[in-house]
Motif scaffolding. Structure first.
Motif, PDB file in Angstrom:
ATOM      1  N   THR A  99     -13.285  17.959  -9.033  1.00 48.18           N
ATOM      2  CA  THR A  99     -13.499  17.089  -7.887  1.00 48.18           C
ATOM      3  C   THR A  99     -12.400  17.334  -6.858  1.00 48.18           C
ATOM      4  O   THR A  99     -11.230  17.443  -7.224  1.00 48.18           O
ATOM      5  CB  THR A  99     -13.480  15.617  -8.343  1.00 48.18           C
ATOM      6  N   ASP A 101     -15.109   3.278  -0.348  1.00 49.27           N
ATOM      7  CA  ASP A 101     -15.377   3.342  -1.782  1.00 49.27           C
ATOM      8  C   ASP A 101     -16.620   4.171  -2.095  1.00 49.27           C
ATOM      9  O   ASP A 101     -16.792   4.637  -3.214  1.00 49.27           O
ATOM     10  CB  ASP A 101     -15.490   1.943  -2.389  1.00 49.27           C
ATOM     11  N   GLU A 102     -17.453   4.411  -1.096  1.00 46.74           N
ATOM     12  CA  GLU A 102     -18.609   5.293  -1.300  1.00 46.74           C
ATOM     13  C   GLU A 102     -18.175   6.747  -1.451  1.00 46.74           C
ATOM     14  O   GLU A 102     -18.850   7.534  -2.105  1.00 46.74           O
ATOM     15  CB  GLU A 102     -19.588   5.178  -0.128  1.00 46.74           C
ATOM     16  N   ARG A 103     -17.048   7.102  -0.853  1.00 45.40           N
ATOM     17  CA  ARG A 103     -16.586   8.492  -0.840  1.00 45.40           C
ATOM     18  C   ARG A 103     -15.392   8.764  -1.749  1.00 45.40           C
ATOM     19  O   ARG A 103     -15.094   9.913  -2.033  1.00 45.40           O
ATOM     20  CB  ARG A 103     -16.214   8.906   0.586  1.00 45.40           C
ATOM     21  N   VAL A 104     -14.702   7.708  -2.180  1.00 45.97           N
ATOM     22  CA  VAL A 104     -13.475   7.907  -2.961  1.00 45.97           C
ATOM     23  C   VAL A 104     -13.673   7.334  -4.358  1.00 45.97           C
ATOM     24  O   VAL A 104     -13.874   6.131  -4.524  1.00 45.97           O
ATOM     25  CB  VAL A 104     -12.254   7.254  -2.271  1.00 45.97           C
ATOM     26  N   HIS A 105     -13.582   8.206  -5.349  1.00 43.06           N
ATOM     27  CA  HIS A 105     -13.712   7.784  -6.744  1.00 43.06           C
ATOM     28  C   HIS A 105     -12.438   7.098  -7.230  1.00 43.06           C
ATOM     29  O   HIS A 105     -12.478   6.034  -7.823  1.00 43.06           O
ATOM     30  CB  HIS A 105     -14.029   8.995  -7.630  1.00 43.06           C
ATOM     31  N   THR A 121     -14.120   1.830  -6.168  1.00 41.56           N
ATOM     32  CA  THR A 121     -13.033   2.802  -6.326  1.00 41.56           C
ATOM     33  C   THR A 121     -12.011   2.300  -7.341  1.00 41.56           C
ATOM     34  O   THR A 121     -11.631   1.137  -7.333  1.00 41.56           O
ATOM     35  CB  THR A 121     -12.345   3.047  -4.972  1.00 41.56           C
ATOM     36  N   GLU A 162     -19.944  14.354  -3.335  1.00 37.99           N
ATOM     37  CA  GLU A 162     -20.177  13.046  -2.730  1.00 37.99           C
ATOM     38  C   GLU A 162     -18.925  12.181  -2.750  1.00 37.99           C
ATOM     39  O   GLU A 162     -18.792  11.261  -1.953  1.00 37.99           O
ATOM     40  CB  GLU A 162     -21.318  12.330  -3.443  1.00 37.99           C
ATOM     41  N   GLN A 163     -18.016  12.477  -3.696  1.00 34.88           N
ATOM     42  CA  GLN A 163     -16.785  11.697  -3.795  1.00 34.88           C
ATOM     43  C   GLN A 163     -15.598  12.616  -4.045  1.00 34.88           C
ATOM     44  O   GLN A 163     -15.750  13.722  -4.575  1.00 34.88           O
ATOM     45  CB  GLN A 163     -16.871  10.682  -4.948  1.00 34.88           C
ATOM     46  N   CYS A 223     -16.088  16.259   2.090  1.00 35.00           N
ATOM     47  CA  CYS A 223     -17.338  16.087   1.339  1.00 35.00           C
ATOM     48  C   CYS A 223     -18.422  17.021   1.861  1.00 35.00           C
ATOM     49  O   CYS A 223     -19.170  17.618   1.075  1.00 35.00           O
ATOM     50  CB  CYS A 223     -17.795  14.628   1.389  1.00 35.00           C
ATOM     51  N   HIS A 257     -11.010  12.406  -4.903  1.00 37.51           N
ATOM     52  CA  HIS A 257      -9.872  11.601  -5.337  1.00 37.51           C
ATOM     53  C   HIS A 257      -8.815  11.683  -4.227  1.00 37.51           C
ATOM     54  O   HIS A 257      -8.696  12.707  -3.549  1.00 37.51           O
ATOM     55  CB  HIS A 257      -9.254  12.139  -6.628  1.00 37.51           C
ATOM     56  N   VAL A 309     -10.547   2.410   1.877  1.00 41.81           N
ATOM     57  CA  VAL A 309     -11.451   2.170   0.745  1.00 41.81           C
ATOM     58  C   VAL A 309     -11.973   0.736   0.731  1.00 41.81           C
ATOM     59  O   VAL A 309     -13.165   0.509   0.522  1.00 41.81           O
ATOM     60  CB  VAL A 309     -10.742   2.515  -0.590  1.00 41.81           C
TER      61      VAL A 309
END
Length: 199
Positions: free
Chosen positions: A5, A92-96, A141, A68-69, A62, A71, A86
């Motif tokens: 990732t 939070d949709e893009r960051v795990h 997230t 899609e995500q 992305c 770190h 986030v």
């Protein structure tokens, strides 16, 4: 071959992406081949503006990687910027996962030493920090926050100024262990002030 990732490294105040040179190499040696970094201006005056810039950078990563995500690993002010993105801008949709290193999530009294808009936002109890302290319902997230009790710039466990300042004075003097020993028995001196007043 590219693997893992994507990871974005975000520096702190008065730094740039070069602060992460060793971390970047370490991550790459461990198989994280998609390691990015972002510079925001050292003249940044607003966490919200920097968070919007972070949003654009993450969208570009992305799009480039088809992930899609990602770190985020962020130091100091970068952690506060990441947290704002986030929890307040839908990041939070893009960051795990966000990993923060020594970030002043509860503020820092040192911010009062520089009369700048960005440092006012990092002062304990500022409107920005009160906003960030509000719940972020539905935020998916994961946050990992690392701090040190010898970091004079941030509040880690408490915001009690007496504890923060005395702890840091002991740390500067190299007497941190003595401070914790005294802190553990201080309750035994409950009436010390009254006794000294009588004398």
């Amino acid at each position: 071959a590219e693997s893992g990732t994507p990871i974005l490294l975000l520096h702190g105040m008065a730094d740039n992406h070069s602060i992460f040179a060793l971390l970047r190499r370490g991550l790459q040696r461990r198989g994280f081949s998609r390691v990015y970094s972002m510079n925001y201006s050292p003249l940044t005056q607003d966490v919200r503006t920097a968070a919007a810039q972070l949003a654009r950078e993450i969208e570009a990563i992305c799009e480039e990687t088809d992930y899609e995500q990602i770190h985020v690993i962020a130091h100091s002010l970068g952690g506060v910027i990441s947290r704002y993105y986030v929890t307040r801008l839908g990041g939070d949709e893009r960051v795990h996962t966000v990993v923060t290193l020594g970030s002043p999530h509860h503020g820092t009294h040192l911010a009062r030493l520089l009369p700048l808009p960005i440092t006012r936002q990092l002062s304990p109890g500022s409107p920005l920090l009160r906003e960030l302290a509000q719940p972020a319902p539905g935020c998916r997230t994961r946050f990992l926050c690392f701090w040190s009790d010898v970091d004079e710039a941030i509040f880690s466990i408490t915001t009690d100024p007496y504890i923060v300042y005395t702890s840091n004075i002991f740390a500067i003097l190299g007497l941190r262990a003595l401070y914790f020993a005294l802190a553990a028995i201080i309750h035994r001196f409950e009436y010390l002030k009254q006794a000294l007043a009588v004398l």
